[in-house]
Design a protein around this motif. Structure first.
Motif, short mmCIF file in Angstrom:
data_model
loop_
_atom_site.label_atom_id
_atom_site.label_comp_id
_atom_site.label_asym_id
_atom_site.label_seq_id
_atom_site.Cartn_x
_atom_site.Cartn_y
_atom_site.Cartn_z
N ALA A 225 0.85 -1.19 0.00
CA ALA A 225 0.00 0.00 0.00
C ALA A 225 0.89 1.24 0.00
N ALA A 226 0.43 2.27 -0.65
CA ALA A 226 1.15 3.54 -0.69
C ALA A 226 0.17 4.68 -0.48
N GLY A 227 0.62 5.72 0.24
CA GLY A 227 -0.25 6.85 0.50
C GLY A 227 0.55 8.07 0.94
N ILE A 228 -0.14 9.20 1.01
CA ILE A 228 0.48 10.46 1.38
C ILE A 228 0.40 10.66 2.90
N ILE A 229 1.52 11.07 3.50
CA ILE A 229 1.57 11.34 4.93
C ILE A 229 1.70 12.85 5.16
N ALA A 230 1.79 13.25 6.43
CA ALA A 230 1.74 14.67 6.79
C ALA A 230 2.85 15.49 6.15
N THR A 231 4.00 14.89 5.89
CA THR A 231 5.11 15.63 5.30
C THR A 231 4.92 15.91 3.82
N GLY A 232 3.90 15.27 3.23
CA GLY A 232 3.71 15.38 1.79
C GLY A 232 4.40 14.28 1.03
N ASP A 233 5.18 13.45 1.74
CA ASP A 233 5.88 12.33 1.09
C ASP A 233 4.92 11.16 0.87
N THR A 234 5.30 10.28 -0.03
CA THR A 234 4.55 9.04 -0.24
C THR A 234 5.19 7.94 0.60
N LEU A 235 4.41 7.39 1.54
CA LEU A 235 4.88 6.30 2.38
C LEU A 235 4.49 4.98 1.73
N PRO A 278 10.32 6.87 1.83
CA PRO A 278 10.10 6.23 3.13
C PRO A 278 9.39 4.89 2.97
N LEU A 279 9.95 3.87 3.64
CA LEU A 279 9.46 2.49 3.50
C LEU A 279 9.23 1.86 4.86
N ILE A 280 8.15 1.08 4.98
CA ILE A 280 7.93 0.23 6.14
C ILE A 280 7.61 -1.17 5.63
N VAL A 281 8.31 -2.16 6.14
CA VAL A 281 8.03 -3.57 5.85
C VAL A 281 7.80 -4.24 7.19
N ALA A 282 6.61 -4.77 7.41
CA ALA A 282 6.25 -5.32 8.72
C ALA A 282 5.52 -6.64 8.54
N GLY A 283 5.53 -7.43 9.61
CA GLY A 283 4.75 -8.65 9.57
C GLY A 283 5.34 -9.74 10.43
N ASP A 284 4.71 -10.91 10.34
CA ASP A 284 5.19 -12.13 10.98
C ASP A 284 6.01 -12.88 9.95
N PHE A 285 7.34 -12.84 10.11
CA PHE A 285 8.23 -13.45 9.14
C PHE A 285 8.59 -14.89 9.50
N ASN A 286 8.08 -15.37 10.63
CA ASN A 286 8.37 -16.73 11.10
C ASN A 286 9.87 -17.02 11.06
N HIS A 330 8.62 -8.68 12.89
CA HIS A 330 9.69 -7.71 12.65
C HIS A 330 9.12 -6.48 11.97
N LEU A 331 9.84 -5.38 12.16
CA LEU A 331 9.46 -4.10 11.56
C LEU A 331 10.71 -3.46 10.97
N PHE A 332 10.74 -3.38 9.65
CA PHE A 332 11.87 -2.82 8.92
C PHE A 332 11.49 -1.45 8.37
N VAL A 333 12.46 -0.56 8.31
CA VAL A 333 12.23 0.74 7.68
C VAL A 333 13.36 1.02 6.70
N GLY A 334 13.09 1.90 5.77
CA GLY A 334 14.10 2.27 4.79
C GLY A 334 13.90 3.69 4.30
N GLY A 335 14.89 4.19 3.59
CA GLY A 335 14.82 5.52 3.03
C GLY A 335 14.82 6.60 4.09
N ALA A 336 14.06 7.66 3.85
CA ALA A 336 14.03 8.82 4.74
C ALA A 336 13.46 8.50 6.11
N LEU A 337 12.83 7.34 6.25
CA LEU A 337 12.18 7.01 7.53
C LEU A 337 13.18 6.62 8.61
#
Length: 389
Positions: A225-235, A278-286, A330-337
């Motif tokens: 999923a992708a969307g606009i956040i408060a900074t105006g960036d696409t998360l 900005p990227l978020i990758v989250a979930g149950d990775f077992n 796990h919760l991974f982040v990337g880019g400006a995040l």
């Protein structure tokens, strides 16, 4: 000449008034003709020490100093709901374990208690706003309890379960929207993303299909999923529920690696267009720690901000197996995040825990222990991450 004298007199009077650190600016009335560049009174008399000033001096009136803009916090939660099924049979899925006539006797009262228990858990993952700190939604004020902005869910059966959670449970006034997958998983469990439309404007979403390993059943799709956040960036957000650790370890390891490779292919496509997106990758990775499937993500320059996450009430991981704590979630982040992370912790709230009578300490309070119903929550604890922008 009159204009020049007027500006000089105004400058002298202005120098005698106390100028506050901040206040309302009252501009002098426009002169009949543009003010020429002038000098301070002493400089005008002694050009050798002249210093140029603004052509039209301004007089400041005392006023309360405005507060600096309050930082915006964004709360993201990752939660495995552990078998959030409705009690109606899906003829295309193997959901017989969670029906009213099954051994678990999964009837409507138990189903609705489960839905509201998950809602309670999500509500608890929010936070109290402090003075000088506010959420992206304009309705929050200091001292108020605010809900998470986004919640990644694993092990949810279908759309009817998400409608119940967002429209008919304790969360019904939160006004969450959601997107979810419709995977080929044989039991019918999927992943979903709840989001507040006040802090995330959805642009697009779709499933990422993972090619099955020969000899194994189809697994859950990855949700993008992708969307606009408060900074105006696409998360950009991806939610995954990797294949179970049951069965042949070699095959299941390979399957989980395929999930990670599918995620990284999408991450690379995003970075090709926007390298610092900005990227978020989250979930149950077992998978635990630095297992190969997780290494693929970290080698791809994603940061596991949940790697050292701990709880405040004894949890040293999101999952406990045979007395040992570990984190399959796990919760991974990337880019400006990466530079916007405030913290990542485990939500081991007391009402989510029970005494571990066999191994000592505490453990997550599940809905069932074997066939015995105990009106619990999940065998996983939530991950809670906060970001600031």
């Amino acid at each position: 000449m009159k204009t020049l004298l007027l500006c000089l007199v105004t400058q002298v009077l202005n120098s005698l008034l106390p100028v506050p650190a901040c206040g309302k600016v009252i501009s002098c009335p426009p002169p009949p003709a543009p003010c020429p560049p002038i000098y301070s009174l002493t400089s005008y008399l002694s050009p050798l020490t002249s210093k140029k000033i603004a052509p039209c001096p301004q007089i400041y009136s005392p006023a309360p100093c405005p507060l600096p803009p309050a930082p915006k916090t964004y709360t993201f939660v990752q939660l495995n709901c552990e078998n959030l099924f409705d009690c109606d049979h899906d003829t295309l899925k193997n959901d017989y374990e969670y029906l009213p006539d099954s051994k678990k006797k999964w009837d409507r009262p138990r189903y609705w208690r489960k839905v509201n228990n998950i809602a309670r858990e999500i509500i608890a993952c929010g936070e109290t706003q402090r003075q000088g700190q506010e959420k992206n939604d304009s309705m929050s004020r200091a001292g108020e309890w605010t809900l998470p902005d986004m919640v990644a869910l694993c092990e949810v059966e279908n759309d009817s379960v998400l409608v119940a959670l967002t429209r008919r449970s304790l969360l019904r006034q939160a006004r969450y929207d959601y997107v979810m997958t419709q995977s080929a998983d044989e039991r019918g469990i999927d992943v979903a993303l709840l989001y507040s439309p006040f802090s995330f404007r959805l642009l697009r979403h779709y499933p990422l299909r993972v090619q099955p390993v020969e000899g194994l059943h189809a697994t859950r799709d990855v949700l993008y999923a992708a969307g606009i956040i408060a900074t105006g960036d696409t998360l950009h957000v991806m939610v995954a529920h990797a294949p179970s650790r049951r069965g042949a370890r070699r095959l299941s390891d390979e399957y989980r690696m395929r999930v990670s490779q599918r995620i990284m292919a999408t991450v690379d496509s995003i970075r090709a267009l926007s390298p610092s997106a900005p990227l978020i990758v989250a979930g149950d990775f077992n998978a635990y720690g630095q297992e190969p499937s997780l290494q693929i993500l970290t080698d791809g320059l994603l940061t596991d901000i949940s790697l050292e996450a701990k709880g405040q009430n004894g949890a040293r991981g999101t999952y406990k197996y045979m007395g040992e704590w570990g984190s399959l979630d796990h919760l991974f982040v990337g880019g400006a995040l990466r530079d916007r992370v405030q913290e990542c912790r485990i939500g081991d709230f007391l009402f989510l825990l029970e005494d571990d009578k066999k191994y000592g300490g505490v453990k997550p309070r599940r809905t069932y222990i074997g066939p015995r119903y105990q009106n619990g929550f999940s065998d996983h604890l939530p991950l809670i991450a906060t970001f600031q922008w």
